[in-house]
Design a protein around this motif. Structure first.
Motif, PDB file in Angstrom:
ATOM      1  N   UNK B 209     -64.897 -65.178  40.476  1.00 45.19           N
ATOM      2  CA  UNK B 209     -66.010 -64.252  40.288  1.00 45.19           C
ATOM      3  C   UNK B 209     -65.570 -62.843  40.679  1.00 45.19           C
ATOM      4  N   UNK B 210     -65.662 -61.907  39.770  1.00 44.75           N
ATOM      5  CA  UNK B 210     -65.368 -60.505  40.050  1.00 44.75           C
ATOM      6  C   UNK B 210     -64.038 -60.340  40.779  1.00 44.75           C
ATOM      7  N   UNK B 211     -63.055 -61.094  40.400  1.00 44.81           N
ATOM      8  CA  UNK B 211     -61.779 -61.013  41.090  1.00 44.81           C
ATOM      9  C   UNK B 211     -60.723 -60.408  40.178  1.00 44.81           C
ATOM     10  N   UNK B 212     -59.646 -59.961  40.782  1.00 47.48           N
ATOM     11  CA  UNK B 212     -58.613 -59.269  39.997  1.00 47.48           C
ATOM     12  C   UNK B 212     -57.234 -59.774  40.359  1.00 47.48           C
ATOM     13  N   UNK B 213     -56.392 -59.793  39.343  1.00 43.68           N
ATOM     14  CA  UNK B 213     -54.979 -60.079  39.569  1.00 43.68           C
ATOM     15  C   UNK B 213     -54.762 -61.388  40.337  1.00 43.68           C
ATOM     16  N   UNK B 214     -55.232 -62.453  39.748  1.00 39.89           N
ATOM     17  CA  UNK B 214     -55.071 -63.780  40.345  1.00 39.89           C
ATOM     18  C   UNK B 214     -54.103 -64.569  39.472  1.00 39.89           C
ATOM     19  N   UNK B 215     -53.166 -65.284  40.075  1.00 40.14           N
ATOM     20  CA  UNK B 215     -52.366 -66.167  39.241  1.00 40.14           C
ATOM     21  C   UNK B 215     -52.471 -67.596  39.754  1.00 40.14           C
ATOM     22  N   UNK B 216     -52.723 -68.497  38.813  1.00 39.71           N
ATOM     23  CA  UNK B 216     -52.823 -69.917  39.154  1.00 39.71           C
ATOM     24  C   UNK B 216     -51.765 -70.655  38.353  1.00 39.71           C
ATOM     25  N   UNK B 217     -50.821 -71.255  39.032  1.00 40.16           N
ATOM     26  CA  UNK B 217     -49.724 -71.913  38.338  1.00 40.16           C
ATOM     27  C   UNK B 217     -49.542 -73.344  38.816  1.00 40.16           C
ATOM     28  N   UNK B 218     -49.258 -74.203  37.856  1.00 37.41           N
ATOM     29  CA  UNK B 218     -48.906 -75.597  38.130  1.00 37.41           C
ATOM     30  C   UNK B 218     -49.911 -76.322  39.015  1.00 37.41           C
ATOM     31  N   UNK B 219     -51.174 -75.972  38.917  1.00 35.55           N
ATOM     32  CA  UNK B 219     -52.189 -76.705  39.657  1.00 35.55           C
ATOM     33  C   UNK B 219     -52.646 -77.902  38.851  1.00 35.55           C
ATOM     34  N   UNK B 220     -53.143 -78.889  39.548  1.00 36.29           N
ATOM     35  CA  UNK B 220     -53.709 -80.047  38.876  1.00 36.29           C
ATOM     36  C   UNK B 220     -55.196 -80.074  39.148  1.00 36.29           C
ATOM     37  N   UNK B 221     -55.981 -80.002  38.087  1.00 32.96           N
ATOM     38  CA  UNK B 221     -57.422 -79.938  38.247  1.00 32.96           C
ATOM     39  C   UNK B 221     -57.998 -81.096  37.451  1.00 32.96           C
ATOM     40  N   UNK B 222     -58.612 -82.071  38.089  1.00 33.53           N
ATOM     41  CA  UNK B 222     -59.159 -83.141  37.280  1.00 33.53           C
ATOM     42  C   UNK B 222     -60.464 -83.731  37.810  1.00 33.53           C
ATOM     43  N   UNK B 223     -61.198 -84.295  36.896  1.00 37.69           N
ATOM     44  CA  UNK B 223     -62.439 -85.030  37.178  1.00 37.69           C
ATOM     45  C   UNK B 223     -63.501 -84.208  37.900  1.00 37.69           C
ATOM     46  N   UNK B 224     -63.544 -82.923  37.663  1.00 34.06           N
ATOM     47  CA  UNK B 224     -64.632 -82.111  38.183  1.00 34.06           C
ATOM     48  C   UNK B 224     -65.673 -81.957  37.086  1.00 34.06           C
ATOM     49  N   UNK B 225     -66.717 -81.186  37.366  1.00 35.73           N
ATOM     50  CA  UNK B 225     -67.651 -80.890  36.284  1.00 35.73           C
ATOM     51  C   UNK B 225     -66.967 -79.935  35.310  1.00 35.73           C
ATOM     52  N   UNK B 226     -66.426 -78.848  35.864  1.00 39.25           N
ATOM     53  CA  UNK B 226     -65.668 -77.912  35.037  1.00 39.25           C
ATOM     54  C   UNK B 226     -64.354 -77.604  35.740  1.00 39.25           C
ATOM     55  N   UNK B 227     -63.290 -77.464  34.959  1.00 36.86           N
ATOM     56  CA  UNK B 227     -61.985 -77.231  35.571  1.00 36.86           C
ATOM     57  C   UNK B 227     -61.848 -75.832  36.138  1.00 36.86           C
ATOM     58  N   UNK B 228     -61.613 -74.863  35.250  1.00 43.51           N
ATOM     59  CA  UNK B 228     -61.442 -73.489  35.689  1.00 43.51           C
ATOM     60  C   UNK B 228     -62.594 -72.650  35.141  1.00 43.51           C
ATOM     61  N   UNK B 229     -63.360 -72.042  36.011  1.00 42.55           N
ATOM     62  CA  UNK B 229     -64.496 -71.227  35.601  1.00 42.55           C
ATOM     63  C   UNK B 229     -64.160 -69.783  35.931  1.00 42.55           C
ATOM     64  N   UNK B 230     -63.897 -69.000  34.897  1.00 40.63           N
ATOM     65  CA  UNK B 230     -63.465 -67.620  35.125  1.00 40.63           C
ATOM     66  C   UNK B 230     -64.543 -66.683  34.624  1.00 40.63           C
ATOM     67  N   UNK B 231     -65.174 -65.937  35.506  1.00 41.34           N
ATOM     68  CA  UNK B 231     -66.271 -65.071  35.092  1.00 41.34           C
ATOM     69  C   UNK B 231     -66.077 -63.660  35.617  1.00 41.34           C
ATOM     70  N   UNK B 232     -66.325 -62.699  34.766  1.00 45.20           N
ATOM     71  CA  UNK B 232     -66.326 -61.287  35.138  1.00 45.20           C
ATOM     72  C   UNK B 232     -65.107 -60.882  35.952  1.00 45.20           C
TER      73      UNK B 232
END
Lengths: 273, 448
Positions: B209-232
């Motif tokens: 949320x309202x964040x800048x310059x983030x890097x996400x690499x080689x993460x494992x995201x599973x069985x959630x409601x939503x994986x990656x939620x990127x807003x604004x």
């Protein structure tokens, strides 16, 4: 029984039917694996290549099994070979089961050849189709053949001539492979929403083709293919109850027609004399 | 890494500088029955506190530079009130502890870092906490290899795994986060790296949320409601993550909403309700992702501007794409994407199909009206139907298309070793099975 099976195999191997079907099946299997491989993508669940391979199985193997079984049996009846055989001191049980085994071995050899060829093509084209997937499909193909050969015996016993057997086989094949699903789709438009899931569940077991199709999709990737609306059905069918029922239904579909044709043969012999 | 080395170098230099004064940088032990807080109060900056195995029922405030090191079985129990550990000082390390039972108010956490920089939280187990690690208004903290779970409850009543509010420069590496609200929450924060974390069974895997310059690499995201939620947010790099199994009816693999300058590259997006959803994004670069076995592969909503979308593999998605916006190209002008339901040919040998790929088949449209018919996905009769449908070009109403569809899947990454082994096996089995069947055929021809 052993001799009847052996004789059946010999007859089938000498006929051009089986060779023709074998070549058709092998070339189609090879083409699908060669053209449709998605090997480099790193994904080996249910995709459209596997769907095509599955569809070839679902279309060709029932057709092959039904035609070969029913035509040979009705042909023998027409040529009075069957009657001659029954004058020997053999029980109808060993006649039918012997013929069934003979037919199955013949179809098995064709399928094994086809899958072997497909595997070789995968090797030479450097594609990355998983071997376990092909093995699974091989197993399901054999199950399909087992079911439809047993159905073909019933057709062969009932039909009066080769042409009648051909006609009945084609009609049954077309109904099970194509029209059955349209029928279910049509029904789903008429039924209430809460009845849909039970109806679909029952529809799986009433048609051996659906049985194999659903089971092979489930064993490949499970939940997502049938979508969120059918999630409950998927979980149920992929669980222990579903698996047991699947095996049970498979055995029923394989054994009942055999038993029925034995029963019919016992009476049929009496009828024709 | 270079920065880190330099920082360590500076610290060592400083240590040398203070050596004459700091001779008393001690190793202190805390045993069962003693209070950690009292030990901290008595310790000097630079001391190391070794916590021996026991359950310590207390909440701790760390207000000086110390190292807290837990032996296996050292448990700090917050008793269900407030934060279990609160860090107000910089350059603190917390290692090897089990931290449990925080309060359940909005900001109650296993570890709260407030206005403190350069701390290291490593190898801890946090459980039954509202938030796992809450980092507010701080800089350059490192959160490494922790395991975080919240309490048994609906996710709306739980807090987040790692919550960063404002501040910048954090590194999150190798954390395992289960059953929280949002696994990693970037809240007005900047310059964060998240690498090889694993989030599952939560609401959102990562929430920007309202964040800048983030890097996400080689993460494992599973069985959630939503994986990656990127807003604004802006300047986001999502690379080589594996985002799988988000079956929730309203679940997404990756959702980008009103976000600028995003690179989505080399991710595996498998088995989600919607694989990738793009809504009003600007300057998105989406390349070499594997988008497979989703209910809906990719979705475009609203107006997406200045985007590059190429060399992705779409395989076995029930509906490959749904597009309800304008101004979108499914290719970058040179290379498009691989669609496994594309059925034309490459005649010129450049690896690109001669006919454009049109999104949306007859079946897609039927499916929208009759969702239960998905039961017949790719079945023989449906195949026949859609094939018949595609023979009448007037039915194809899709305006969005990929003009340069790839004939073969784009190479992303896969282990060559395994591929070889499987191929060897396939050759052996293939030859053997063909030989056996030929033997049966030839042998069967002769009766006895």
């Amino acid at each position: 029984m052993r001799h009847i099976a052996k004789q059946q195999i010999t007859l089938l191997m000498r006929s051009h039917w089986l060779t023709g079907f074998g070549l058709l099946f092998s070339s189609l299997a090879v083409m699908v694996t060669f053209l449709g491989n998605t090997g480099g993508s790193g994904f080996d669940g249910f995709n459209r290549m596997t769907a095509s391979l599955l569809n070839i199985n679902l279309l060709l193997i029932p057709l092959l099994s039904l035609l070969i079984g029913s035509l040979f049996l009705s042909g023998e009846k027409e040529d009075r070979g069957l009657l001659l055989l029954l004058t020997y001191p053999v029980s109808p049980w060993s006649v039918i089961i012997g013929k069934y085994i003979g037919l199955f071995v013949a179809v098995w050899s064709v399928l094994t050849f086809g899958y072997g060829a497909a595997l070789l093509v995968i090797f030479f084209s450097g594609a990355g189709v998983s071997v376990s997937l092909l093995f699974l499909f091989y197993l399901y193909s054999l199950m399909l053949a087992a079911i439809f050969l047993s159905l073909s015996l019933v057709i062969g016993i009932f039909a009066k001539s080769r042409f009648q057997a051909l006609g009945i086989s084609l009609i049954i094949w077309a109904f099970l492979v194509l029209f059955y699903e349209f029928l279910i789709m049509g029904l789903s438009l008429l039924l209430w929403k809460q009845w849909l899931l039970p109806m679909l569940t029952v529809s799986i077991f009433l048609n051996p083709i659906e049985l194999i199709r659903v089971q092979s999709i489930l064993s490949l990737d499970g939940a997502t293919v049938f979508g969120p609306r059918l999630y409950d059905l998927t979980i149920w069918a992929d669980g222990v109850t579903g698996k047991t029922l699947f095996i049970f239904a498979f055995l029923l579909w394989m054994l009942l027609p055999v038993i029925f044709s034995v029963y019919r043969l016992k009476r049929g012999v009496a009828d024709e004399e | 890494m270079h920065k880190l080395l330099r920082r360590i170098g500076i610290i060592i230099l400083l240590l040398f500088w203070f050596v004459p004064i700091d001779t008393s940088a001690n190793n202190l032990k805390v045993e069962d029955g003693q209070s950690i807080q009292r030990a901290i109060d008595q310790a000097k900056a630079g001391d190391t506190l070794l916590i021996l195995p026991a359950v310590y029922k207390e909440s701790i405030v760390i207000n000086k530079r110390i190292n807290l090191k837990g032996e296996k079985g050292a448990i700090i129990d917050g008793g269900g009130i407030g934060n279990v550990i609160e860090i107000n000082a910089s350059n603190v390390t917390v290692q090897g502890l089990t931290i449990q039972n925080s309060g359940s108010a909005q900001e109650d956490s296993g570890i709260l870092i407030k206005k403190a920089d350069g701390n290291r939280i490593e190898n801890n187990t946090l459980k039954d906490v509202h938030n796992g690690i809450y980092i507010a208004n701080s800089k350059d903290n490192q959160v490494l290899k922790n395991s975080i779970t919240s309490y048994q409850s609906h996710f709306s009543k739980r807090g987040n795994g790692i919550h960063m509010f404002k501040g910048s420069g954090h590194l999150l590496n190798g954390n395992k986060i289960t059953a929280v609200q949002d696994g990693i929450y970037y809240d007005f924060t900047a310059d964060v790296k998240a690498i090889e974390n694993h989030v599952h069974e939560s609401r959102y895997g990562m929430h920007f949320m309202f964040s800048k310059n983030i890097s996400a690499e080689r993460n494992r995201i599973d069985k959630n409601v939503t994986g990656l939620m990127v807003m604004d947010s802006a300047d986001i790099l999502l690379q080589e993550n594996s985002v799988t199994d988000h079956f929730h009816v309203r679940g997404f693999g990756i959702l980008l909403y009103e976000t600028e300058n995003v690179v989505v590259k080399g991710n595996e997006i498998l088995r989600n309700s919607t694989g990738l959803s793009l809504e009003n994004g600007v300057n998105l670069f989406i390349n070499k992702n594997l988008i497979a076995a989703n209910q809906l592969g990719i979705e475009f909503v609203g107006k997406n501007n200045k985007n590059l979308f190429a060399e992705n593999n779409f395989i076995g998605n029930v509906v490959q794409s749904r597009i309800s916006g304008e101004d979108w190209r499914l290719d970058d002008g040179f290379r498009g994407n691989y669609w496994d339901d594309y059925s034309s040919f490459d005649l010129t040998g450049d690896g690109i199909g001669e006919e454009a790929y049109k999104a949306g088949s007859l079946y897609d449209r039927i499916l929208r009206k009759q969702p239960y018919w998905q039961f017949f996905f790719e079945s023989p009769s449906v195949k026949l139907w859609t094939k018949a449908g595609s023979l009448f070009p007037s039915f194809g109403s899709a305006e969005v298309y990929d003009a340069r569809p790839l004939i073969e899947p784009a190479e992303i990454h896969y282990s060559a070793v395994e591929q070889n082994r499987v191929n060897w096996l396939s050759r052996v089995i293939g030859i053997v099975s063909m030989a056996i069947s030929l033997f049966v055929m030839v042998k069967g021809r002769k009766y006895r």
